[in-house]
Write a protein that holds these residues in place. Structure first.
Motif, mmCIF file in Angstrom:
data_model
loop_
_atom_site.group_PDB
_atom_site.id
_atom_site.type_symbol
_atom_site.label_atom_id
_atom_site.label_comp_id
_atom_site.label_asym_id
_atom_site.label_seq_id
_atom_site.Cartn_x
_atom_site.Cartn_y
_atom_site.Cartn_z
ATOM 1 N N UNK B 147 0.832 -1.210 0.000
ATOM 2 C CA UNK B 147 0.000 0.000 0.000
ATOM 3 C C UNK B 147 0.869 1.264 0.000
ATOM 4 N N UNK B 148 1.921 1.232 0.814
ATOM 5 C CA UNK B 148 2.812 2.398 0.891
ATOM 6 C C UNK B 148 3.546 2.637 -0.426
ATOM 7 N N UNK B 149 3.830 1.547 -1.112
ATOM 8 C CA UNK B 149 4.542 1.689 -2.390
ATOM 9 C C UNK B 149 3.631 2.315 -3.455
ATOM 10 N N UNK B 150 2.368 1.920 -3.456
ATOM 11 C CA UNK B 150 1.427 2.565 -4.390
ATOM 12 C C UNK B 150 1.344 4.056 -4.070
ATOM 13 N N UNK B 151 1.245 4.350 -2.782
ATOM 14 C CA UNK B 151 1.190 5.745 -2.334
ATOM 15 C C UNK B 151 2.424 6.519 -2.817
ATOM 16 N N UNK B 152 3.600 5.937 -2.612
ATOM 17 C CA UNK B 152 4.836 6.605 -3.051
ATOM 18 C C UNK B 152 4.826 6.848 -4.556
ATOM 19 N N UNK B 153 4.428 5.836 -5.312
ATOM 20 C CA UNK B 153 4.373 6.001 -6.769
ATOM 21 C C UNK B 153 3.376 7.089 -7.158
ATOM 22 N N UNK B 154 2.192 7.042 -6.559
ATOM 23 C CA UNK B 154 1.136 7.970 -6.980
ATOM 24 C C UNK B 154 1.431 9.396 -6.535
ATOM 25 N N UNK B 155 2.136 9.526 -5.411
ATOM 26 C CA UNK B 155 2.513 10.872 -4.957
ATOM 27 C C UNK B 155 3.360 11.584 -6.001
ATOM 28 N N UNK B 156 4.186 10.836 -6.729
ATOM 29 C CA UNK B 156 5.007 11.472 -7.770
ATOM 30 C C UNK B 156 4.442 11.195 -9.164
ATOM 31 N N UNK B 157 3.188 10.764 -9.198
ATOM 32 C CA UNK B 157 2.474 10.722 -10.479
ATOM 33 C C UNK B 157 2.691 9.476 -11.323
#
Lengths: 299, 299
Positions: B147-157
């Motif tokens: 979940x955190x990895x998706x968040x990290x990816x999506x935070x930078x688009x």
């Protein structure tokens, strides 16, 4: 049918059996010839290997003259060959869309590209962030928007694949101004030049997205018989002569696992130093220590 | 020589000509058989195609019995076949290191893997962040560190490739306890189940790494004749029956360019709705508007 066929990285025999069978059925065979080159085979060798004439497709033909490529592909088979994979670093989605709009069936025959074969340096593909491209700097054009992308990747611990510029069939501004259709000899960026440009922009931006001590992996002639990897800091790789093209680079992220490091050490001149460089670099963007969330206990 | 040879994604003829030539020289041929499957060819078909016996290599053989695989590879040729690429989602760096330590030469013959062929959905490979794996949840084991990895990816688009769990040659806890060597039938996670698990964890974490309205692309049987793409929101894909395995999923990031979107629309049931969903989702993690830095003018 329009076939988009990946040729893989180096040898003429890197094509898949299915790809080769498709080419044999085609009445015209184009080779995309401006974003990459097949290292170990010339146009003549490919023609001999396929038993077909190979038409070189430059950027102009693909982007403006795609009707020529697609002509008749609703009745006969046409192949469009791409070094690596048709949806690798440069994607040919535009050609596919144009074909579909003309009711031409499209079949993709995939192959290895730098985007996945880079895994053979030992770094895990699922630990890579976004990929960046490094272009040749000129006196007046030194684009550095990639710097923020490296920063974003490194902030979350990810590795960055850097694709190095290739100039094929370029005209000098002088010849262009004179209307002379003379092409410059092809140019391929070296790892050394890429690392110089990296350090120049770090020097200018000074936000410590990376430093001259940041570990990286130099990749030369990926997938060919003379493939080489070299692990070192960016500064060390400025001095590194990687030989013939094509070159790429991976800038390490903090999430460098033990097994990844163990593999990379095989490519380091000074194993102890490289290990120390990696450990030191992992201090950058290190997250705060984890504290167990109290809420979760009550669930 | 130890050859690590990628088989590509689906057909027996997806192997490269160079890979097939190498197999013909080998005295033993292993097929890695626990992280993926070749969709369009059985073991028997491969054996007939190669003219060689194919030994299935399960996790135990590869991880604990690698001496068996490497035995004699300093004098004769041994092939280790991997669906996709040998350094794709699961890397076989460990086997390579063991071989090198026994002075056995290693040659890698790359091929397409999901890690690069996913580009055929129209999303640009260089816009992908880290890849995540979704495992089958059990009653007591519902891991969500992805979940955190998706968040990290999506935070930078960035887009996120989600690899779906495969269970091959697994034993039930009951049979294991009884000491019975009975294997469960293979299981492959569906896109629908993956999307359910995504929403369950978003519900639990509630940090809006994504929502039920976040656009995604369902990819089924990538690289095969029955390959399909479906563009929809995560909620819509819960209801989507993608048919036979293998499945994967891409969760879109904010950096979805016009040409990427245009391509995806071909796979949407309701184009206007999908376009609106993408535009709405792009509001998440939207950076503050850009203000020209005053410093740069003085340079």
């Amino acid at each position: 049918m329009l076939y988009l066929i990946g040729l893989g990285l180096s040898y003429k025999s890197d094509i898949t059996v299915r790809g080769l069978e498709a080419i044999k059925r085609c009445s015209r065979v184009y080779l995309e010839h401006y974003t990459s080159i097949l290292m170990a085979a010339s146009q003549e060798e490919l023609e001999h290997y396929y038993g077909k004439t190979v038409i070189l497709a430059d950027r102009e033909l693909v982007e403006s003259g795609s009707d020529k490529i697609l002509s008749g592909a609703d009745k006969e088979d046409v192949a469009f060959l791409v070094v690596g994979d048709p949806f690798g670093a440069t994607t040919h989605t535009d050609l596919v869309l144009r074909a579909k709009r003309q009711n031409i069936s499209v079949e993709i025959i995939h192959n290895a590209s730098v985007m996945n074969a880079v895994g053979s340096c030992g770094l895990q593909l699922y630990q890579f962030g976004q990929t960046i491209s490094m272009v040749f700097f000129t006196e007046n054009w030194r684009p550095d928007s990639w710097y923020d992308k490296i920063m974003e990747n490194r902030k979350i611990g990810l590795h960055t694949l850097v694709l190095l510029d290739i100039k094929v069939k370029e005209q000098s501004i002088e010849n262009m101004a004179r209307g002379k259709l003379i092409y410059e000899p092809p140019r391929y960026m070296s790892i050394s030049q890429c690392c110089e440009q990296l350090l120049e922009i770090e020097d200018k931006r000074n936000a410590k997205a990376y430093t001259s001590d940041t570990p990286a992996v130099a990749i030369s002639r990926l997938g060919s018989a003379s493939q080489e990897f070299k692990a070192g800091t960016i500064q060390e790789l400025v001095e590194y002569d990687a030989g013939e093209p094509l070159h790429s680079l991976v800038i390490l992220g903090r999430q460098c696992h033990e097994l990844e490091l163990e593999y990379l050490l095989e490519f380091a001149d000074d194993r102890e130093k490289f290990k120390a460089d990696v450990l030191k670099d992992q201090e950058f963007f290190k997250p705060a220590p984890w504290v167990p969330p109290a809420e979760e206990d009550s669930e």
